[in-house]
Design an enzyme around this catalytic site. Structure first.
Site, mmCIF file in Angstrom:
data_model
loop_
_atom_site.group_PDB
_atom_site.id
_atom_site.type_symbol
_atom_site.label_atom_id
_atom_site.label_comp_id
_atom_site.label_asym_id
_atom_site.label_seq_id
_atom_site.Cartn_x
_atom_site.Cartn_y
_atom_site.Cartn_z
ATOM 1 N N ASP A 30 0.853 -1.190 0.000
ATOM 2 C CA ASP A 30 0.000 0.000 0.000
ATOM 3 C C ASP A 30 0.889 1.240 0.000
ATOM 4 O O ASP A 30 1.669 1.462 0.933
ATOM 5 C CB ASP A 30 -0.906 -0.016 1.232
ATOM 6 C CG ASP A 30 -1.859 1.171 1.259
ATOM 7 O OD1 ASP A 30 -2.592 1.355 0.270
ATOM 8 O OD2 ASP A 30 -1.846 1.907 2.256
ATOM 9 N N THR A 57 -2.987 5.626 -4.527
ATOM 10 C CA THR A 57 -1.879 6.408 -3.959
ATOM 11 C C THR A 57 -0.585 6.182 -4.732
ATOM 12 O O THR A 57 0.150 7.130 -5.016
ATOM 13 C CB THR A 57 -1.667 6.043 -2.480
ATOM 14 O OG1 THR A 57 -1.518 4.622 -2.350
ATOM 15 C CG2 THR A 57 -2.850 6.488 -1.644
ATOM 16 N N THR A 58 -0.297 4.926 -5.070
ATOM 17 C CA THR A 58 0.934 4.625 -5.808
ATOM 18 C C THR A 58 0.898 5.265 -7.186
ATOM 19 O O THR A 58 1.906 5.803 -7.668
ATOM 20 C CB THR A 58 1.125 3.103 -5.934
ATOM 21 O OG1 THR A 58 1.095 2.522 -4.626
ATOM 22 C CG2 THR A 58 2.449 2.778 -6.590
ATOM 23 N N ASP A 99 -9.182 0.173 1.555
ATOM 24 C CA ASP A 99 -9.104 0.807 0.237
ATOM 25 C C ASP A 99 -10.327 0.443 -0.606
ATOM 26 O O ASP A 99 -10.922 1.305 -1.266
ATOM 27 C CB ASP A 99 -7.825 0.373 -0.492
ATOM 28 C CG ASP A 99 -6.587 1.060 0.061
ATOM 29 O OD1 ASP A 99 -6.735 1.964 0.901
ATOM 30 O OD2 ASP A 99 -5.469 0.686 -0.347
#
Length: 556
Positions: free
Chosen positions: A66, A99-100, A392
């Site tokens: 994550d 997010t990545t 998520d």
């Protein structure tokens, strides 16, 4: 150090310990640090992404892929790197996933901006071009996005499965996706304007080790992982009147230190009798309210436990504050902070049942709006990563139901956006045109990294994707398991449009913020020590990766 000669003497305007980096050096420093952060999480992107093991200074181990968790757990001490971490945190807060992707795009934007700077293109032109491209990309996402029926459970479930793919929850993603969809449905309400609103405050997540992930379940109401305060208390109560208490059922102690001189044994007995009566009165007050069950955040005296058991009242002590607050929603009862003020109106209603196998209390309200997702796993590490993946997916499903727009995944939307932005660049005059084209190239990082992480040839993959989109298939994406280019929307790889919009916006704003800086003035060490590797790469210039225990080596 800034100096100015005045009457033959230098005038010092900065302290001896301060450092200053200006112009091209400042831009190189900032871009290198930002790229180092982006590259540290890039290998976690996609279904075939790898995990990171993070060991903190206390020796605690976190295993995850994550993006925001990795960046928050790493010991990063660099102002520019912190700005990139904020991209991940904003993406997590606003969209819950991606997010990545957001951090990786920000890093690629800065890499391509560095090439433009070397061509003597002024940073303000690049910033303006990136901003124009970002605004156009958001418009194109709106055009590309598919409006869905929020009652289409199969499609909603696919968004949850897509979010969990590549994470610890992937093995049982079908089972978990159904639980997630049911949980979101349980806390979705319709506002006065007829819009669906998902209230995640009414959704509680509990974890339990020693069981398989497939045994995870969704429960109406709340869970209390405690035992009855006394063995003779009932373990289950149907149609219970429930008192939620944030006040100890114990003998009241003086606020100041006191001494008691006893000259006769009867005086000691009177003292003990008085304490016993005080406890009896407290228990009698609970009985008078009509409560069958008491959940207490504080302690319960042993003698009080005995009296409660005699009255047939189930009492549970040392309940976590967060659990008590959730139960307040489940049974529609206030939390009483002073036992003497408790009345019949202070009670909530529902049923309390005991699961002796798991040592849990299940609490259900009569008109319960709250639900609990009980996640199970074999070890603490498995459960922790499972919880991150499920969180998520919950955010993704909530966004999808609220927003009602989805996109094809597998890099399809990025390649389509890049193609449309290149067409848009032809209408842009000046040097901003080059920045718009660089922005389009940056978006194609996502399918390239997806291919790399899957062990595929990224160049061939990108060529095939571009060809498919040029021929009009705007939903053509990469199937990382087969290596084929296919309609990923039909294949069930579905992403929320809001998360993609947020990723593009956050990445652009962070990149522009970094590019705007041309002077760094620090009161202490900037840690600009450079290694032999390529700037910004692992182990390289400012921000190169050190050991996980020490965080980002060059950023210290």
């Amino acid at each position: 150090m800034s100096q100015r000669m005045q009457q033959g003497q230098p005038m010092i305007v900065m302290s001896d310990d301060s450092q200053r980096v200006k112009d091209q050096d400042a831009q190189d420093y900032n871009i290198s640090a930002a790229r180092a952060v982006a590259e540290s999480v890039r290998s976690t992107l996609g279904p075939k992404g790898m995990d990171k093991m993070l060991v903190d200074s206390m020796g605690s181990v976190t295993i995850t892929n994550d993006g925001v968790t990795i960046l928050q757990e790493m010991d990063i001490d660099n102002p520019t790197a912190e700005m990139i971490i904020e991209v991940a945190e904003t993406q997590e807060d606003e969209a819950g996933d991606g997010t990545t992707t957001a951090v990786s795009i920000a890093g690629e934007l800065l890499k391509n901006a560095e090439d433009l700077l070397e061509q003597d293109i002024h940073p303000t032109a690049i910033i303006k071009g990136f901003h124009m491209a970002s605004e156009q990309a958001r418009e194109e996402i709106e055009n590309i996005a598919e409006n869905i029926d929020t009652d289409d459970e199969e499609l909603i479930r696919k968004t949850a499965e897509t979010s969990m793919t590549g994470k610890g929850a992937e093995v049982n993603k079908e089972h978990l996706a159904q639980l997630i969809v049911d949980a979101i449905r349980g806390v979705t309400v319709e506002n006065t304007e007829g819009e669906n609103v998902v209230d995640l405050e009414f959704l509680n997540i509990e974890t339990q080790t020693g069981r398989s992930v497939g045994e995870s379940e969704l429960l109406e109401g709340g869970i209390i992982d405690k035992d009855p305060a006394h063995d003779n208390m009932p373990s289950s109560v149907e149609d219970a009147s429930i008192l939620l208490l944030n006040d100890p059922i114990e003998v009241e102690e003086a606020d100041v230190d006191t001494e008691v001189n006893v000259t006769d044994p009867s005086q000691l007995q009177q003292f003990l009798d008085r304490e016993e009566k005080q406890l009896k009165d407290k228990v009698q007050h609970i009985v008078d309210t009509g409560a069958d069950v008491v959940f207490c955040q504080k302690g319960i005296d042993d003698l009080a436990q005995h009296y409660l058991a005699k009255e047939g009242i189930l009492a549970v002590r040392r309940v976590k504050k967060s659990d008590l607050q959730f139960l307040a929603e489940v049974v529609s009862a206030p939390i009483v902070s002073d036992l003497e003020s408790a009345t019949e109106e202070s009670l909530g209603f529902g049923s309390v049942t005991r699961d002796d196998e798991d040592d849990l209390f299940y609490v259900e309200g009569e008109d319960s709006h709250g639900v609990t997702l009980l996640l199970r796993g074999s070890t603490d590490h498995v459960v922790d990563e499972l919880e991150r993946g499920v969180n998520d997916a919950l955010d993704v499903v909530a966004q999808t139901i609220s927003d009602g727009r989805v996109l094809a995944g597998g890099g399809a939307v990025e390649v389509e956006l890049a193609s449309r932005l290149r067409d848009y660049a032809d209408s842009v005059s000046g040097r901003e045109q080059l920045a718009v084209e660089a922005f389009a190239d940056s978006l194609e990082l996502v399918p390239r990294v997806l291919a790399e992480n899957a062990g595929l040839d990224s160049i061939d993959t990108l060529v095939d994707l571009r060809a498919a989109h040029e021929s009009g298939d705007q939903r053509a994406g990469l199937n990382v398991f087969s290596g084929d280019i296919e309609d990923t929307f039909e294949a069930g790889i579905v992403e929320p449009a809001h998360a993609k919009e947020q990723a593009v916006t956050s990445a652009t704003e962070a990149a522009n913020l970094v590019l705007k800086i041309d002077d760094i003035i620090s009161a202490g060490d900037l840690s600009t020590d450079k290694g032999d590797d390529e700037a910004g790469g692992p182990g390289g210039a400012p921000g190169g990766m050190g050991g996980m225990g020490g965080g980002m080596g060059g950023m210290m």
